[in-house]
Design an enzyme around this catalytic site. Sequence first.
Site, PDB file in Angstrom:
ATOM      1  N   GLU A 148      47.867  42.165  32.724  1.00  0.00           N
ATOM      2  CA  GLU A 148      47.842  40.849  32.075  1.00  0.00           C
ATOM      3  C   GLU A 148      49.157  40.115  32.266  1.00  0.00           C
ATOM      4  OE1 GLU A 148      45.199  39.557  30.955  1.00  0.00           O
ATOM      5  OE2 GLU A 148      43.865  41.139  30.253  1.00  0.00           O
ATOM      6  N   ASP A 293      36.243  44.287  38.375  1.00  0.00           N
ATOM      7  CA  ASP A 293      36.119  42.915  38.884  1.00  0.00           C
ATOM      8  C   ASP A 293      37.204  42.428  39.852  1.00  0.00           C
ATOM      9  OD1 ASP A 293      37.824  42.991  36.703  1.00  0.00           O
ATOM     10  OD2 ASP A 293      36.891  41.373  35.585  1.00  0.00           O
ATOM     11  N   GLU A 387      29.305  38.476  25.659  1.00  0.00           N
ATOM     12  CA  GLU A 387      30.164  39.446  26.361  1.00  0.00           C
ATOM     13  C   GLU A 387      29.349  40.480  27.118  1.00  0.00           C
ATOM     14  OE1 GLU A 387      32.992  38.380  27.129  1.00  0.00           O
ATOM     15  OE2 GLU A 387      34.342  39.858  26.277  1.00  0.00           O
ATOM     16  N   GLU A 405      34.711  32.663  33.765  1.00  0.00           N
ATOM     17  CA  GLU A 405      34.085  33.162  35.001  1.00  0.00           C
ATOM     18  C   GLU A 405      32.863  32.364  35.453  1.00  0.00           C
ATOM     19  OE1 GLU A 405      35.304  35.040  32.631  1.00  0.00           O
ATOM     20  OE2 GLU A 405      36.779  36.322  33.645  1.00  0.00           O
ATOM     21  N   THR A 491      43.415  35.426  40.165  1.00  0.00           N
ATOM     22  CA  THR A 491      42.339  35.728  39.217  1.00  0.00           C
ATOM     23  C   THR A 491      42.519  34.976  37.898  1.00  0.00           C
ATOM     24  OG1 THR A 491      40.999  37.509  38.297  1.00  0.00           O
ATOM     25  CG2 THR A 491      43.393  37.783  38.149  1.00  0.00           C
TER      26      THR A 491
HETATM   27  C1  DMJ Z   1      41.333  36.248  32.767  1.00  0.00           C
HETATM   28  O1  DMJ Z   1      42.542  36.638  32.240  1.00  0.00           O
HETATM   29  C2  DMJ Z   1      41.216  36.611  34.220  1.00  0.00           C
HETATM   30  O2  DMJ Z   1      40.240  35.832  34.817  1.00  0.00           O
HETATM   31  C3  DMJ Z   1      40.913  38.062  34.432  1.00  0.00           C
HETATM   32  O3  DMJ Z   1      40.738  38.403  35.773  1.00  0.00           O
HETATM   33  C4  DMJ Z   1      39.678  38.460  33.670  1.00  0.00           C
HETATM   34  N1  DMJ Z   1      39.764  38.087  32.296  1.00  0.00           N
HETATM   35  C5  DMJ Z   1      40.236  36.784  31.913  1.00  0.00           C
HETATM   36  C6  DMJ Z   1      39.173  35.768  31.702  1.00  0.00           C
HETATM   37  O4  DMJ Z   1      37.983  36.206  31.215  1.00  0.00           O
END
Ligand code: DMJ
Length: 806
Positions: A148, A293, A387, A405, A491
């Site tokens: 994160e 993912d 979720e 997403e 991401t």
């Molecule tokens: C974000 O912090 C990023 O997209 C991560 O790859 C997945 N989770 C969150 C959003 O849902």
Amino acid sequence: MSLYAVFLPACAPGPGQRLVLTFILGLLILVACVLSTETSMPTQNMSNKERAELREEARDMFYHAYRAYMENAYPADELMPLSCKGRYRGVTPSRGDMDDILGNFSMTLVDSLDTLVLLGDFEEFEHAVKLVIRDVQFDNDIIVSVFETNIRMVGGLLSAHILAEYLQKNADTMHWYKGELLEMSRELGYRLLPAFNTSTGIPHARVNLRLGMKDPQLKKSRETCTACAGTILLEFAALSRLTGDPIFEVRAHAAMDALWKLRHRGSDLMGTVLNVHSGDWVRRDSGVGAGIDSYYEYLFKSYVLLGDDKYLARFNRHYNAVMKYVSEGPMLLDVLMHRPHAKSKNFMDSLLAFWPGLQVLSGDLKPAVQTHEMLYQVMQMHTFIPEAFTVDFQIHWGQHPLRPEFIESTYFLYRATGDHHYLQVGKRALKTLQQHAKVSCGYAAVNDVRTGKHEDRMDSFVLSETIKYLFLLFSDPHDLIINIDEFVFTTEAHLLPLSIAQLGNATFSFRQTEEHNVLDFMRTCPSSNKLFPEKVRKPLRNFITGSCPRTSGGKRLSALDFQASNADHLRAVYDMGITMVSVGDRSQGKVRLFHSFYNAKSHEEGEMGLQFMQEMLELTKMQSMNQLAALQAVAFTTDEKGQDWAALMAGPSHFSPELIGDQFVEGDVVLSKPLRACDDRLDNAAEAKGKVLVAERGDCTFVSKARLAQKSGAAALIVCDNVPGSSGETQPMFAMSGDGNDDVNIPVVFMYSVEFGKLSAIMKRRKHPLSVRIMQMVEFKRWQLAKEQRKNETATTSSQKPEKEL
Ligand code: DMJ
């Protein structure tokens, strides 16, 4: 001057880079041309005026959230939109491991910087950059998530640095800026590096910003998720290339190489959780959502950004495996990496909604359109995408933290196809946020999509991704200050310029090895290369407009692909001679199917109908068997003498030991104090020892409640729902998710409100504390049945007795 020229003042694109650009842009243009010239235009076209209005609404949404944060929460990491104040690590009551995102480093502001530039608000961007330079510091004795911190903080700082330099050159502003943000990201990068000191090179999941891995709490650290370890390279490569220090990129490549070696050699799939020291898999579930993912995303995007063929080859190997084993029509269902023909879950999580966007980038449009369509229907059914949702689209976990997403995929599909359907989808997503998530102080996450209840939480990705993708969807690329096609989105939707590849890397020479031959994927089946050409695009032409039935082309609709909310599917089953009758409460979506050859359109379709019915039967059987096997029971005696027993249903957890067969745990029920069990200790820890503790859902994760119960010496934990009226009778039971660690060794079960209400009513009626037994529901039923039989036998014997005597 184009951005491309700005970043490459002296060099022309190299061959690898040209290949990447030609590939991606060519692909997008080709798709757009084919679809726009040969597709009949969708019915609901959006006018330029409406699109511009929606763009402005997205802009307003950003400012509503941003100002709420800046005025009420800054310099905290996040805004708590209901209490309208900042969330600080170590000050705000802990939510358990979920708080590892926070490092007291003003995360929401850093995550929002590049969106300000996209909005064209240079003044606020300049002000915000000054604040970050003045206020943000990293020497904090705090354990943070490496993943994160990298995607939100390092990525946010890097992208803001790149854009600040761009504005200096192109907008004649920020002349005072001397690369301070890059220096900050370098410092933060160094603070993350100790996590990479493992025997495999795969980084630990967490690190202490000040103490590195020397924090005693990290002594036992060993497990991480695949996405956590495999979502580093874009940021670290950019960091190395911009600072000239190769260490970051070296470490990130090594982690990617180590992960690649861990793939299952038979299936080419990855698991979800692994041990960073031994490289052993801890969880072998393999899908494209939570836990995996962005590992797949970074393989593909590393190829795009760095031009290294080996990442494309790896991506293609995994992609083919996913399409072969995980993809089921529009659904993506987890399998076991070593037993890929068996589905390991009967639900999907919302994180997988990024997958269609990645498929668009990689050129596989058809499944992208299909999965996106399925997700859109889930969204329409439940207002937001929950979720987690089951294969029959019921809610498995009702939370919705305003994730990006689905909107991200909508954006990429629109860019690739130009189909206004995607603008309409985006409009719906935007209006839903406005109607159901907007509060006076920002946007609040939805605690349960069934009730619409809010949660005191606005994640930083709402600003950095959710609203950014909405704004981009409704913007004309020509109106943007930068040429968006010359960037890769990380991401976390931070922008890294493709020209980074030209900055070179002293440590790596990107030569293909035999193992990573880029042509590998062309020989596999299905080939992501062959999936793209004309023969695949053709049947898609009317896929979205609905002018041609979705099930045409002779392909039989299978029970697994069937969606009751899809009009084409309904027509197809009708033609097969199947009639559907709703039973019970309509809101539960239960239907009964009848098949007759007489009603079928043709004999052939009648045969198909029969097959469909058989499949449906198998599917239902499988689902109910799976559900029953996993279902837990909270059993208790119904009379003070302890003769008769009853049981209430409960759900299991993924992180605690499973009670199977004749195993059970027994103890008196004790309510946790405080009830939510989110603090460091329980007020009634002494009372909880050896008992079955009850804690209410909410405020922190299931697993952190479990850890506290275990620390207090409880024999087991029951988590009761916090949504009034919820019941296992009307909604599917689910298994509580953990965080990948396996340190909980007491059983933990979940009870919906109605079932727990019954238990608590009995507790109140009893003079003595109520003792419960937690066990498998099937076992309880078996036990009861055996008792019943014994009783009947005795009754028969005693009723026969007098006869004999007579
Ligand atoms: C974000 O912090 C990023 O997209 C991560 O790859 C997945 N989770 C969150 C959003 O849902």
